[in-house]
Motif scaffolding. Sequence first.
Motif, mmCIF file in Angstrom:
data_model
loop_
_atom_site.group_PDB
_atom_site.id
_atom_site.type_symbol
_atom_site.label_atom_id
_atom_site.label_comp_id
_atom_site.label_asym_id
_atom_site.label_seq_id
_atom_site.Cartn_x
_atom_site.Cartn_y
_atom_site.Cartn_z
ATOM 1 N N PRO A 75 26.913 -2.976 39.970
ATOM 2 C CA PRO A 75 27.583 -1.684 39.769
ATOM 3 C C PRO A 75 27.099 -1.010 38.486
ATOM 4 N N THR A 76 27.279 0.295 38.418
ATOM 5 C CA THR A 76 26.632 1.115 37.391
ATOM 6 C C THR A 76 26.896 0.660 35.958
ATOM 7 N N THR A 77 28.160 0.528 35.584
ATOM 8 C CA THR A 77 28.414 0.226 34.166
ATOM 9 C C THR A 77 28.035 -1.213 33.824
ATOM 10 N N MET A 78 28.139 -2.100 34.804
ATOM 11 C CA MET A 78 27.722 -3.481 34.538
ATOM 12 C C MET A 78 26.198 -3.547 34.366
ATOM 13 N N ALA A 79 25.500 -2.785 35.194
ATOM 14 C CA ALA A 79 24.045 -2.728 35.057
ATOM 15 C C ALA A 79 23.660 -2.120 33.712
ATOM 16 N N HIS A 80 24.437 -1.143 33.272
ATOM 17 C CA HIS A 80 24.167 -0.496 31.991
ATOM 18 C C HIS A 80 24.378 -1.483 30.846
ATOM 19 N N LEU A 81 25.446 -2.267 30.971
ATOM 20 C CA LEU A 81 25.744 -3.271 29.953
ATOM 21 C C LEU A 81 24.613 -4.299 29.881
ATOM 22 N N GLN A 82 24.204 -4.789 31.033
ATOM 23 C CA GLN A 82 23.146 -5.789 31.063
ATOM 24 C C GLN A 82 21.820 -5.205 30.563
ATOM 25 N N GLY A 83 21.538 -3.999 31.024
ATOM 26 C CA GLY A 83 20.260 -3.390 30.667
ATOM 27 C C GLY A 83 20.177 -2.997 29.203
ATOM 28 N N SER A 84 21.319 -2.651 28.589
ATOM 29 C CA SER A 84 21.295 -2.196 27.192
ATOM 30 C C SER A 84 21.372 -3.340 26.200
ATOM 31 N N ILE A 85 21.910 -4.471 26.620
ATOM 32 C CA ILE A 85 22.101 -5.561 25.653
ATOM 33 C C ILE A 85 21.163 -6.728 25.992
ATOM 34 N N ASP A 127 23.069 -8.294 54.405
ATOM 35 C CA ASP A 127 23.482 -7.423 53.311
ATOM 36 C C ASP A 127 23.780 -6.044 53.893
ATOM 37 N N VAL A 128 24.993 -5.573 53.679
ATOM 38 C CA VAL A 128 25.356 -4.239 54.166
ATOM 39 C C VAL A 128 25.965 -3.464 53.001
ATOM 40 N N ALA A 129 25.458 -2.261 52.778
ATOM 41 C CA ALA A 129 25.986 -1.432 51.686
ATOM 42 C C ALA A 129 26.152 -0.002 52.175
ATOM 43 N N VAL A 130 27.227 0.619 51.700
ATOM 44 C CA VAL A 130 27.466 2.039 52.009
ATOM 45 C C VAL A 130 27.635 2.775 50.687
ATOM 46 N N HIS A 131 26.896 3.868 50.551
ATOM 47 C CA HIS A 131 27.015 4.732 49.371
ATOM 48 C C HIS A 131 27.523 6.085 49.843
ATOM 49 N N GLN A 132 28.533 6.631 49.180
ATOM 50 C CA GLN A 132 29.132 7.886 49.632
ATOM 51 C C GLN A 132 29.399 8.794 48.437
ATOM 52 N N ARG A 133 28.994 10.038 48.584
ATOM 53 C CA ARG A 133 29.348 11.062 47.592
ATOM 54 C C ARG A 133 30.593 11.786 48.096
ATOM 55 N N LEU A 134 31.513 12.076 47.194
ATOM 56 C CA LEU A 134 32.760 12.729 47.601
ATOM 57 C C LEU A 134 32.961 13.986 46.776
ATOM 58 N N ASN A 135 33.515 15.014 47.405
ATOM 59 C CA ASN A 135 33.798 16.257 46.689
ATOM 60 C C ASN A 135 35.229 16.240 46.175
ATOM 61 N N VAL A 136 35.526 15.352 45.288
ATOM 62 C CA VAL A 136 36.844 15.326 44.648
ATOM 63 C C VAL A 136 36.625 15.497 43.149
ATOM 64 N N ALA A 137 37.648 16.112 42.512
ATOM 65 C CA ALA A 137 37.548 16.436 41.081
ATOM 66 C C ALA A 137 36.234 17.180 40.828
ATOM 67 N N GLN A 138 35.478 16.701 39.871
ATOM 68 C CA GLN A 138 34.197 17.347 39.559
ATOM 69 C C GLN A 138 33.036 16.630 40.261
ATOM 70 N N GLY A 139 33.394 15.844 41.250
ATOM 71 C CA GLY A 139 32.366 15.097 41.972
ATOM 72 C C GLY A 139 32.610 13.605 41.819
ATOM 73 N N ALA A 140 32.401 12.884 42.889
ATOM 74 C CA ALA A 140 32.661 11.442 42.815
ATOM 75 C C ALA A 140 31.670 10.705 43.704
ATOM 76 N N LYS A 141 31.504 9.433 43.404
ATOM 77 C CA LYS A 141 30.637 8.570 44.203
ATOM 78 C C LYS A 141 31.377 7.259 44.455
ATOM 79 N N PHE A 142 31.094 6.669 45.596
ATOM 80 C CA PHE A 142 31.734 5.413 45.951
ATOM 81 C C PHE A 142 30.703 4.529 46.644
ATOM 82 N N HIS A 143 30.749 3.259 46.363
ATOM 83 C CA HIS A 143 29.826 2.355 47.058
ATOM 84 C C HIS A 143 30.514 1.029 47.319
ATOM 85 N N VAL A 144 30.148 0.407 48.391
ATOM 86 C CA VAL A 144 30.671 -0.913 48.708
ATOM 87 C C VAL A 144 29.528 -1.720 49.313
ATOM 88 N N ARG A 145 29.477 -3.000 48.939
ATOM 89 C CA ARG A 145 28.387 -3.862 49.434
ATOM 90 C C ARG A 145 28.955 -5.245 49.747
#
Lengths: 335, 573
Positions: B142-152, B432-450
């Motif tokens: 997931p995004t923030t975990m990847a960011h944590l791993q990639g930055s540190i 392996d099955v993954a779904v990525h979805q963009r949603l028009n809520v608030a100022q924009g949202a994304k959702f993914h499940v794998r």
Amino acid sequence: MQFRSKYLVAGLGLAFFIAGCERDLTPDGPSLSDLYGTFKVKTALESSRAQVDFSAGQSVYFTAETSIATDFVLEIKGRTSGAVKRITGKSRTLDVSNALWQGETSQFPTFQTEVCDVQLTFPGYSDTLTTEVTVTGKRVVEATILDDFEGGISPSWTKFIQSGANMQFNIQTAPPLAEGSKYFRLGGTVGWDWLIGMYEMPKANMNGGAGFQLSNDAEKVFFNGVFRQMAGLDNAIILLQLREDDNGDGTYSEGSEDLWAVEIRPESAWELMSFKYSDLVTLVNGAVSAAIGNGLHEPEKLHRLSILFLANPSSGYAQCDADMLAFTENAPLAL
Amino acid sequence: MNVQTASRNGLSALLLLGAISLGAQEYQPKFSLVGKARGVYFADQFAMADDSTTMPRANSGHVMADLGMRLVPNAQTEVLAMVRVRNDYGGFWGSGVTFDLRQLQVKGLIQERVRYTLGDVDYALTPFTFHRPGPLMAGILPTTMAHLQGSIAGYDAFTTGYNTWRQQGGTVEFRTGFKRGPQYADQSVFAFRQRAGFGGQATESWAFGGSSKWKWNNFLKSSVSPIYTGVNVVSIRDIAGSSNATDLYGNTVVTSNGQIPLNRNLSFSFEAGGSQTQWISGDRDADYMLHAKLGYFKGKLDKGISVHTLTYTEVGPDFYSPTAQTTPNIGGIAPAAFTRIGNQKSIRKWTYLDLFRESNLYRYRWTTSLGSDNNTYLIMDPKGQATPNRRTLEGTSTADLWKGGRLVASAAWAQEIRGQGTPKLTQFSRVDVAVHQRLNVAQGAKFHVRYRDQRAWRSNVGDDVPDTRYSLPWLIFGGEVALTKDQSFTLHAEYLQLAHSGFAYDIIRNAENQVIDIQGGNRSHLERIPSLALKYTASENSDLTLGWLSSAVKTLDHQYSIQTLYVLYAISF
């Protein structure tokens, strides 16, 4: 289209050629059936010969087979001597590669010409297999023997014995024995000095003055001896010293030529101890220190071998027994 | 190869260095500063039932800057010296300050044609030759975990998105152009050193090799993309006389690879080759690998795509390459955080949380053996694509099936080629099955499940030999909501669940990759990591994250949790 087909056929042909290359598909590692299968005895214990003459260079091996690879203990016990040879390992089969007996001993004394009971057990399992073998000739020791004490103490030794109390530097025959039927006892009480007694074998007394005739490769030369200490005592020290004539002038010069040593503190049971020449160190008051001479382990320059019997003067009576003092080449002594 | 030689061979060749030469013409400041800086603080809380001895709180943090001084003394030379300055929070008056050299590199052009690089080099060939396998779960965290791993930890361990390996040595690259036949060929050669050490116990080792990549007009169909072919070589050699060792290790891998577009939608790629290994005992091993992939692509990136691939890979049981032998993480090492836990003070095994933060759990040097398999996270390909002793068939599909949504699915089956302790072969599967979805809520949202399911099985080996029945189900989902129109503030909620259970056999190998033991046993491991984070993205290169994550771990031996509040600021310049 023909152009494309040519490349596709060539590519596929190459792929099939590579995939068709022969590989060694023998499974890797120990068999899972051996590791996790059910234990059963498949073939009884047998000896490769009923009688064995070790003095004629014969040997005997034992065979048996189980359903899985498992730890085994093969024990050969002399009915007369009580000598024990123990062979351990882990295997599914016993054969010449892992159950060969060449007359040597694990637990002293050495074997005589006698009938031996052979027992095979498997730790963790109740099965016990037995057979027997008769020794018609004893093993011949391949070594440069300094003394086996069978004919009394060799006159080649020079000795110094303190005038302490209850001094015992003599031949013994009382069991338990080590090698043969005799061994040498060192014992006594000296209240004023660590040294109780010392025996030395100078080069000049060996092989009619030809010296020890050892290899020049210190990695291949071993000093061996069988030792024990009187039960209930732990104060005896046998200090082995080997002096080298580094400069080849025929004498050993104190303080300028190498003196290699090892301290031996025997247990109460007979034990064969072997020391590789290259592992010997220089000891000063028992502590490892820098070499005195050229620092090279040179067995061919051995000038004098000394066996010092020591004990703390305040510790009272000390006693050790020794047998079969010998040099071997290429491997430690096997009795 | 030089111009004269090429001409004599009828290739009418000339040396070019298009992009490189062009780059050299651009304005280059004499001195510039590049690098990265970060500030991070973790507040950890440990909890374990009945543990009355482990200190439950551990806080740590530092601010760090990698200052890369880039000096361009002339148009053909560039010197980069990157110095790391790090100060642990709480280490006032210099007591917590460390200085280190992060990278030292000299680059240059010889007669505007040949580019050379000396010093610290990031280099990669193909996944079967000289290539650093990505961190576990690369690309699916997931995004923030990847960011944590990639930055540190990932950044400190020199991981990059291109599977490059940080090495010390030199490379030389040049391009050869042709008047007919191939359009051009890019050549690259390298030599990297691992020094001797440990008082003569470790032997100095060098890696030599390179690649030659050829671009051809597509003679199968001239209207589609060009064809690329290549040859890749890597050879690891112990250097005689650099240690006490008298027997030396050597490993050479040679492969050829290519990418052949068959038409506008269909393309074929392959890699095939062999390896030869000389062990220090004098034993030798040799084997081959084969990798073929058929890819189908349809659509446009802005209107939806459909990508399908079918791949067959066969890596022989005795095919050894530095890539497979250098897994990214070191299994046996203990983590620095909460190293001993429980009243028994047993050593804690690292979990995924530790991989976010601790670079010492990553491997830097190449190794000369496979080591033992660690089935905690992977079983089908524990050594990456080049895992020896596997034949694998895999299909993947990526399709934009509905508005704002993308479905990514893959299914793979693999089998051992040579049995381990039995002629019966272990089978493996991965779905392996993954779904990525963009949603028009608030100022924009994304959702993914794998959901990823990995399995291994083998049965009927013999009396009383337990069957292999092992599964590793993973579940990952997460959402991201933009709080402002410019997307600078985003809120992230993520969940990662990694598990394994069942009966499996661990393969224990010696230094020559021989299997010396096979240890079977029941395994059980469950790791749950929920995460919440508020992220402020100041620019493309800088961001500030305030987050919370928890790692709840349950094994056969332990059950504990570590909760972490963290602040992470990272900037690249």
